[in-house]
Design a protein around this motif. Structure first.
Motif, PDB file in Angstrom:
ATOM      1  N   LEU A   1      39.508  45.713  36.815  1.00  0.00           N
ATOM      2  CA  LEU A   1      40.851  45.537  36.264  1.00  0.00           C
ATOM      3  C   LEU A   1      41.907  45.721  37.355  1.00  0.00           C
ATOM      4  O   LEU A   1      42.866  44.957  37.458  1.00  0.00           O
ATOM      5  CB  LEU A   1      41.091  46.541  35.126  1.00  0.00           C
ATOM      6  CG  LEU A   1      42.496  46.584  34.521  1.00  0.00           C
ATOM      7  CD1 LEU A   1      42.894  45.232  33.959  1.00  0.00           C
ATOM      8  CD2 LEU A   1      42.580  47.656  33.446  1.00  0.00           C
ATOM      9  N   ARG A   2      41.697  46.714  38.210  1.00  0.00           N
ATOM     10  CA  ARG A   2      42.655  46.980  39.288  1.00  0.00           C
ATOM     11  C   ARG A   2      42.734  45.789  40.250  1.00  0.00           C
ATOM     12  O   ARG A   2      43.810  45.354  40.648  1.00  0.00           O
ATOM     13  CB  ARG A   2      42.231  48.250  40.030  1.00  0.00           C
ATOM     14  CG  ARG A   2      43.281  48.764  40.986  1.00  0.00           C
ATOM     15  CD  ARG A   2      42.853  50.048  41.679  1.00  0.00           C
ATOM     16  NE  ARG A   2      43.036  51.211  40.840  1.00  0.00           N
ATOM     17  CZ  ARG A   2      42.048  52.032  40.463  1.00  0.00           C
ATOM     18  NH1 ARG A   2      40.815  51.814  40.838  1.00  0.00           N
ATOM     19  NH2 ARG A   2      42.317  53.071  39.721  1.00  0.00           N
ATOM     20  N   LEU A   3      41.588  45.227  40.599  1.00  0.00           N
ATOM     21  CA  LEU A   3      41.556  44.077  41.517  1.00  0.00           C
ATOM     22  C   LEU A   3      42.146  42.832  40.854  1.00  0.00           C
ATOM     23  O   LEU A   3      42.880  42.064  41.480  1.00  0.00           O
ATOM     24  CB  LEU A   3      40.123  43.807  41.980  1.00  0.00           C
ATOM     25  CG  LEU A   3      39.511  44.905  42.865  1.00  0.00           C
ATOM     26  CD1 LEU A   3      38.028  44.648  43.098  1.00  0.00           C
ATOM     27  CD2 LEU A   3      40.240  45.017  44.197  1.00  0.00           C
ATOM     28  N   LEU A   4      41.826  42.673  39.585  1.00  0.00           N
ATOM     29  CA  LEU A   4      42.365  41.537  38.819  1.00  0.00           C
ATOM     30  C   LEU A   4      43.897  41.603  38.808  1.00  0.00           C
ATOM     31  O   LEU A   4      44.582  40.605  38.990  1.00  0.00           O
ATOM     32  CB  LEU A   4      41.793  41.629  37.401  1.00  0.00           C
ATOM     33  CG  LEU A   4      42.134  40.609  36.327  1.00  0.00           C
ATOM     34  CD1 LEU A   4      41.036  40.637  35.264  1.00  0.00           C
ATOM     35  CD2 LEU A   4      43.461  40.902  35.671  1.00  0.00           C
ATOM     36  N   ALA A   5      44.428  42.821  38.629  1.00  0.00           N
ATOM     37  CA  ALA A   5      45.875  42.998  38.570  1.00  0.00           C
ATOM     38  C   ALA A   5      46.545  42.767  39.917  1.00  0.00           C
ATOM     39  O   ALA A   5      47.735  42.519  39.994  1.00  0.00           O
ATOM     40  CB  ALA A   5      46.203  44.395  38.052  1.00  0.00           C
ATOM     41  N   GLN A   6      45.757  42.834  40.982  1.00  0.00           N
ATOM     42  CA  GLN A   6      46.297  42.531  42.312  1.00  0.00           C
ATOM     43  C   GLN A   6      46.265  41.028  42.587  1.00  0.00           C
ATOM     44  O   GLN A   6      46.634  40.577  43.661  1.00  0.00           O
ATOM     45  CB  GLN A   6      45.501  43.276  43.391  1.00  0.00           C
ATOM     46  CG  GLN A   6      45.760  44.776  43.387  1.00  0.00           C
ATOM     47  CD  GLN A   6      44.767  45.559  44.228  1.00  0.00           C
ATOM     48  OE1 GLN A   6      43.953  44.979  44.932  1.00  0.00           O
ATOM     49  NE2 GLN A   6      44.834  46.869  44.147  1.00  0.00           N
ATOM     50  N   GLY A   7      45.811  40.275  41.577  1.00  0.00           N
ATOM     51  CA  GLY A   7      45.861  38.818  41.678  1.00  0.00           C
ATOM     52  C   GLY A   7      44.588  38.178  42.211  1.00  0.00           C
ATOM     53  O   GLY A   7      44.562  36.993  42.512  1.00  0.00           O
ATOM     54  N   LEU A   8      43.506  38.970  42.330  1.00  0.00           N
ATOM     55  CA  LEU A   8      42.260  38.404  42.851  1.00  0.00           C
ATOM     56  C   LEU A   8      41.537  37.586  41.779  1.00  0.00           C
ATOM     57  O   LEU A   8      41.534  37.946  40.606  1.00  0.00           O
ATOM     58  CB  LEU A   8      41.317  39.514  43.342  1.00  0.00           C
ATOM     59  CG  LEU A   8      41.495  39.978  44.796  1.00  0.00           C
ATOM     60  CD1 LEU A   8      42.866  40.600  45.009  1.00  0.00           C
ATOM     61  CD2 LEU A   8      40.401  40.947  45.190  1.00  0.00           C
ATOM     62  N   SER A   9      40.927  36.496  42.212  1.00  0.00           N
ATOM     63  CA  SER A   9      40.111  35.680  41.315  1.00  0.00           C
ATOM     64  C   SER A   9      38.755  36.366  41.102  1.00  0.00           C
ATOM     65  O   SER A   9      38.385  37.268  41.846  1.00  0.00           O
ATOM     66  CB  SER A   9      39.870  34.309  41.949  1.00  0.00           C
ATOM     67  OG  SER A   9      39.104  34.477  43.139  1.00  0.00           O
ATOM     68  N   ASN A  10      38.014  35.899  40.096  1.00  0.00           N
ATOM     69  CA  ASN A  10      36.662  36.434  39.872  1.00  0.00           C
ATOM     70  C   ASN A  10      35.814  36.311  41.137  1.00  0.00           C
ATOM     71  O   ASN A  10      35.052  37.209  41.481  1.00  0.00           O
ATOM     72  CB  ASN A  10      35.968  35.688  38.724  1.00  0.00           C
ATOM     73  CG  ASN A  10      36.513  36.100  37.366  1.00  0.00           C
ATOM     74  OD1 ASN A  10      37.339  36.999  37.273  1.00  0.00           O
ATOM     75  ND2 ASN A  10      36.077  35.438  36.320  1.00  0.00           N
ATOM     76  N   LYS A  11      35.969  35.190  41.821  1.00  0.00           N
ATOM     77  CA  LYS A  11      35.185  34.943  43.032  1.00  0.00           C
ATOM     78  C   LYS A  11      35.488  35.979  44.108  1.00  0.00           C
ATOM     79  O   LYS A  11      34.598  36.546  44.732  1.00  0.00           O
ATOM     80  CB  LYS A  11      35.474  33.526  43.543  1.00  0.00           C
ATOM     81  CG  LYS A  11      34.585  33.085  44.689  1.00  0.00           C
ATOM     82  CD  LYS A  11      34.849  31.622  45.038  1.00  0.00           C
ATOM     83  CE  LYS A  11      33.892  31.161  46.134  1.00  0.00           C
ATOM     84  NZ  LYS A  11      34.065  29.741  46.431  1.00  0.00           N
ATOM     85  N   ARG A  12      36.802  36.232  44.308  1.00  0.00           N
ATOM     86  CA  ARG A  12      37.209  37.210  45.314  1.00  0.00           C
ATOM     87  C   ARG A  12      36.754  38.620  44.935  1.00  0.00           C
ATOM     88  O   ARG A  12      36.342  39.399  45.778  1.00  0.00           O
ATOM     89  CB  ARG A  12      38.739  37.202  45.465  1.00  0.00           C
ATOM     90  CG  ARG A  12      39.339  35.972  46.121  1.00  0.00           C
ATOM     91  CD  ARG A  12      39.473  36.069  47.635  1.00  0.00           C
ATOM     92  NE  ARG A  12      40.127  37.281  48.120  1.00  0.00           N
ATOM     93  CZ  ARG A  12      41.428  37.536  48.072  1.00  0.00           C
ATOM     94  NH1 ARG A  12      42.245  36.642  47.532  1.00  0.00           N
ATOM     95  NH2 ARG A  12      41.915  38.659  48.553  1.00  0.00           N
ATOM     96  N   ILE A  13      36.856  38.934  43.639  1.00  0.00           N
ATOM     97  CA  ILE A  13      36.419  40.260  43.168  1.00  0.00           C
ATOM     98  C   ILE A  13      34.926  40.416  43.426  1.00  0.00           C
ATOM     99  O   ILE A  13      34.458  41.457  43.909  1.00  0.00           O
ATOM    100  CB  ILE A  13      36.740  40.454  41.664  1.00  0.00           C
ATOM    101  CG1 ILE A  13      38.257  40.492  41.445  1.00  0.00           C
ATOM    102  CG2 ILE A  13      36.096  41.735  41.125  1.00  0.00           C
ATOM    103  CD1 ILE A  13      38.693  40.448  39.994  1.00  0.00           C
TER     104      ILE A  13
END
Length: 217
Positions: free
Chosen positions: A162-174
């Motif tokens: 959730l934290r990474l998603l909120a930083q604007g990362l895509s599923n791929k980047r996460i």
């Protein structure tokens, strides 16, 4: 600019397509000794160029401008110059603009009828990396993300995603960052959305910002 010596205090860049608005802001800010205007821009594209050239601490960003709007300019500035904080200063209080500006990385969202002292306080807050939102903007953001009670139900891994998603990362980047498969990340994302009772990644990002899981920037 007539400053032979480098100024101390917070440097502010004014971005608005109306010269009268920029002039008014200049007059407001001149009343505070800890702030100084490094320059002005009349659209988002020019704002990017000025940030690169002038290295302001804080940008006051209009949202509705020709050439490049303020949301896109905010996103670009935050990506390329993460040390520069952006305050959206606008006459528009629409849910879409509020959410997009915050999602793009603005640390504040204020209306142009904000009192001068509130604006000055918000600039200092942005300089410290603190969020300042117009009360109505904050209320609308909170409405987007009503389900705070569910936070403890997230697993540590879901919270991390959730934290990474909120930083604007895509599923791929996460997936790359956490060394997981993209499918696993996708499953985690749908699980956490379900637990939070939210329907979109953007709502989840706003939830994370509101709950303090993600700092500004």
């Amino acid at each position: 600019m007539h400053h032979p010596n480098p100024k101390t205090g917070l440097g502010v860049l004014l971005v608005d397509d109306h010269a009268v608005v920029r002039q008014g802001l200049r007059m407001f800010l001149a009343t505070d000794e800890g702030l100084y205007v490094v320059g002005e821009a009349q659209n988002g594209q020019e704002a990017l160029e000025k940030v690169a050239e002038l290295h302001p601490d804080v940008v006051l960003m209009d949202l509705l401008m020709p050439v490049m709007d303020g949301v896109r300019a905010t996103r670009e500035i935050r990506a390329r110059f993460p040390e520069v904080e952006v305050i959206a200063l606008t006459s528009v209080l629409e849910d879409q603009w509020v959410a997009e500006a915050i999602h793009a990385g603005a640390t504040g969202y204020l209306l142009k009828d904000t009192q001068p002292e509130e604006l000055i306080e918000a600039i200092y807050a942005a300089g410290r990396g603190e969020v300042r939102l117009h009360p109505e903007a904050a209320r609308r953001l909170a409405q987007e993300v009503r389900t705070a009670e569910m936070r403890e139900a997230l697993t540590p891994r879901e919270t991390e995603i959730l934290r990474l998603l909120a930083q604007g990362l895509s599923n791929k980047r996460i997936a790359q960052q956490l060394n997981l498969s993209e499918l696993t990340v996708k499953t985690h994302v749908s699980n956490l959305l379900s637990k939070l009772g939210l329907s979109s990644r953007t709502q989840a990002a706003l939830f994370a910002i509101r709950e303090g899981l993600v700092g500004p920037g």
